[in-house]
Design an enzyme around this catalytic site. Sequence first.
Site, short mmCIF file in Angstrom:
data_model
loop_
_atom_site.label_atom_id
_atom_site.label_comp_id
_atom_site.label_asym_id
_atom_site.label_seq_id
_atom_site.Cartn_x
_atom_site.Cartn_y
_atom_site.Cartn_z
CE LYS A 95 12.75 32.97 34.89
NZ LYS A 95 12.65 33.53 33.53
CD GLN A 102 12.97 37.04 32.47
OE1 GLN A 102 13.60 36.08 32.92
NE2 GLN A 102 11.64 37.06 32.50
CG ASP A 116 13.19 29.81 28.78
OD1 ASP A 116 12.70 29.39 29.84
OD2 ASP A 116 13.48 31.01 28.58
#
Lengths: 313, 313
Positions: free
Chosen positions: B58, B102, B125
């Site tokens: 990322k 995460q 997200d």
Amino acid sequence: MSAELKELYKNKLIDGKKHAASIRSEIKRNIETSNIKPTLAIVQVGNRPDSSLYVRMKKKSAAESGIKAVHHLLSDSVSQESLLTLIDSLNNNNKVNGIIVQLPLPKHLNEDEITERVITSKDVDGFGPDNIGELHRRNGVPLFEPCTPKGIITLLDRENVQIKGANALVIGRSDIVGGPVAALLQKRDATVTIAHSKTDHATLVNFIRNADIIVVAVGVANFLSEELWKEADNTRNPVIIDVGTNYIPDETKKSGSRCVGDVDFNNVIPNVSKVTPVPGGVGPMTVACLLQNTWIAAKRAASKYDTGLKTLS
Amino acid sequence: MSAELKELYKNKLIDGKKHAASIRSEIKRNIETSNIKPTLAIVQVGNRPDSSLYVRMKKKSAAESGIKAVHHLLSDSVSQESLLTLIDSLNNNNKVNGIIVQLPLPKHLNEDEITERVITSKDVDGFGPDNIGELHRRNGVPLFEPCTPKGIITLLDRENVQIKGANALVIGRSDIVGGPVAALLQKRDATVTIAHSKTDHATLVNFIRNADIIVVAVGVANFLSEELWKEADNTRNPVIIDVGTNYIPDETKKSGSRCVGDVDFNNVIPNVSKVTPVPGGVGPMTVACLLQNTWIAAKRAASKYDTGLKTLS
Ligand SMILES: NC(=O)C1=CN([C@@H]2O[C@H](COP(=O)(O)OP(=O)(O)OC[C@H]3O[C@@H](n4cnc5c(N)ncnc54)[C@H](OP(=O)(O)O)[C@@H]3O)[C@@H](O)[C@H]2O)C=CC1
Ligand SMILES: NC(=O)C1=CN([C@@H]2O[C@H](COP(=O)(O)OP(=O)(O)OC[C@H]3O[C@@H](n4cnc5c(N)ncnc54)[C@H](OP(=O)(O)O)[C@@H]3O)[C@@H](O)[C@H]2O)C=CC1
């Protein structure tokens, strides 16, 4: 339906009225053996005849279940702000366990903002964002399941229809019926397909052919017609849940119309294992589940006050 | 895959790396012609090797897109409270446009509470309750679509696959892939079926046979095997999206393993119109969509500050 047909198909008929009555007496028994007095607040704006009819039915069923219904009838021209203030006061009123807003609201009001204002612990219609969010999470548990979808699952359970592993077709994808009933069927481990107005004919026919459970929630009289049914040629002995409530002209009725579902009942019934009639199928269950949700809300509130715990809802 | 196979099926291959690279340069161009400096906060707890790998990917992609990534690496033993405090401070920091946590988190932390704490306007997200709720409403518009599902839809669009009216089968119903990709496909007017571990073999075979788009998100190498594929005998020239990332032993690799999808790629490809490889299909698109969401968040924030409007997000 003729008396002969009724007799012939007696054990194919899913009698929603009977199941709803039994749920109401169950609620009533539960209330009588508790010291809880559940209260449902019904907020209605204006007096659309259909809304008034639904509210009357809810009040009557509430009375039969031992639940107090308080009807807040507001003028057609009520402002968004006053309506929100009413919802807030009901949210904060410990004597009120469930709150529903009868939809549709007049065009000048923001329906989403108003229904979302109902506190989750009193959202017995199950339409608020928290309940919808839980409904669509893999392991989510809504505080309240929306009433029509819950009524459908309850009917299937009470009729011993196996949901787990079944091939379920839901026709219609609205937020109040199609979408949430699909989510509940999936939570119960059916393999679910949702069809809608953009589903082409051949595809629809193929899905009807292979389904074990078919929920029709389209709102078009005779949608599942004799023709469509013959073309699909489903040989799986399926269960059909007809959610539609459509008013069609009928000169023999005083009102000039009668209520029919989305399914050509008489012509479809020979090849199915079970089917819900309209009226008398899903409709009464919707109201019974609303009352069941209100009872659940009242029980939760009582145990919260009893124990001092604030975590239950 | 052998070089010959690669050549043979070149135009069947959906090249996710290429599409992702083009999205990254698009973001970069957009940023360069604006005076916006998007920032993504990446919160990682502990150092699981897989999480560290994903975070590295990322950060690398963010750099390639002109997005600043700030990595918050916390100790394995961080408390729920400190983590929530960090999220709150990121929520309140005007310089941060997107926040991701995460997953998975260590067992002692409440994952739901933490991901739900991220403010909706920075929930790039797309897993927070507001975004999920909108995703599942008939006319709902999420502020951010979850990245893997969005990446899948973007791939289909960029490859000119018709979604509207298509018969789409999604195998898998998780909250991060199967569920939301089904919702997005339905919003785009596909007729969607979700299969899962309780779907029996014959039913699965029948759905595979009749699908135009098949999304496989199971997490089992060779799940869509040559055998299953032959049995299904799909003659509709479908598109297959393979989401699975499974590590299988491979002595020829230095690491001792290699990454494969859920689909027996070589044996399935002859009878499909298009298919995504693993690696190099959905994976890169997931990251590209995360950066696209971050860019969107930054643009919204900038226009909010510019105009003084508070309504945009
Ligand atoms: N008995 C009860 O308690 C209740 C009964 N109802 C009744 O159920 C019915 C459905 O209600 P509701 O869900 O609110 O209605 P909506 O009008 O909101 O939704 C109808 C759905 O049917 C789909 N549809 C329309 N035409 C077709 C077609 N030709 N083929 C396939 N699908 C089609 C629409 O597709 P698209 O999304 O593409 O437009 C839509 O998803 C109504 O008759 C209503 O009165 C509703 C609630 C409670
Ligand atoms: N490329 C990318 O960017 C990403 C890739 N992935 C990969 O995608 C795959 C799926 O991920 P995720 O959705 O998180 O996984 P989950 O394990 O959360 O979900 C797997 C789903 O597959 C279903 N399933 C399991 N076995 C079978 C079976 N035999 N037949 C049919 N369905 C089955 C499960 O059914 P049930 O619900 O009944 O248990 C479940 O719904 C993984 O390999 C993951 O690594 C995930 C995210 C991003």
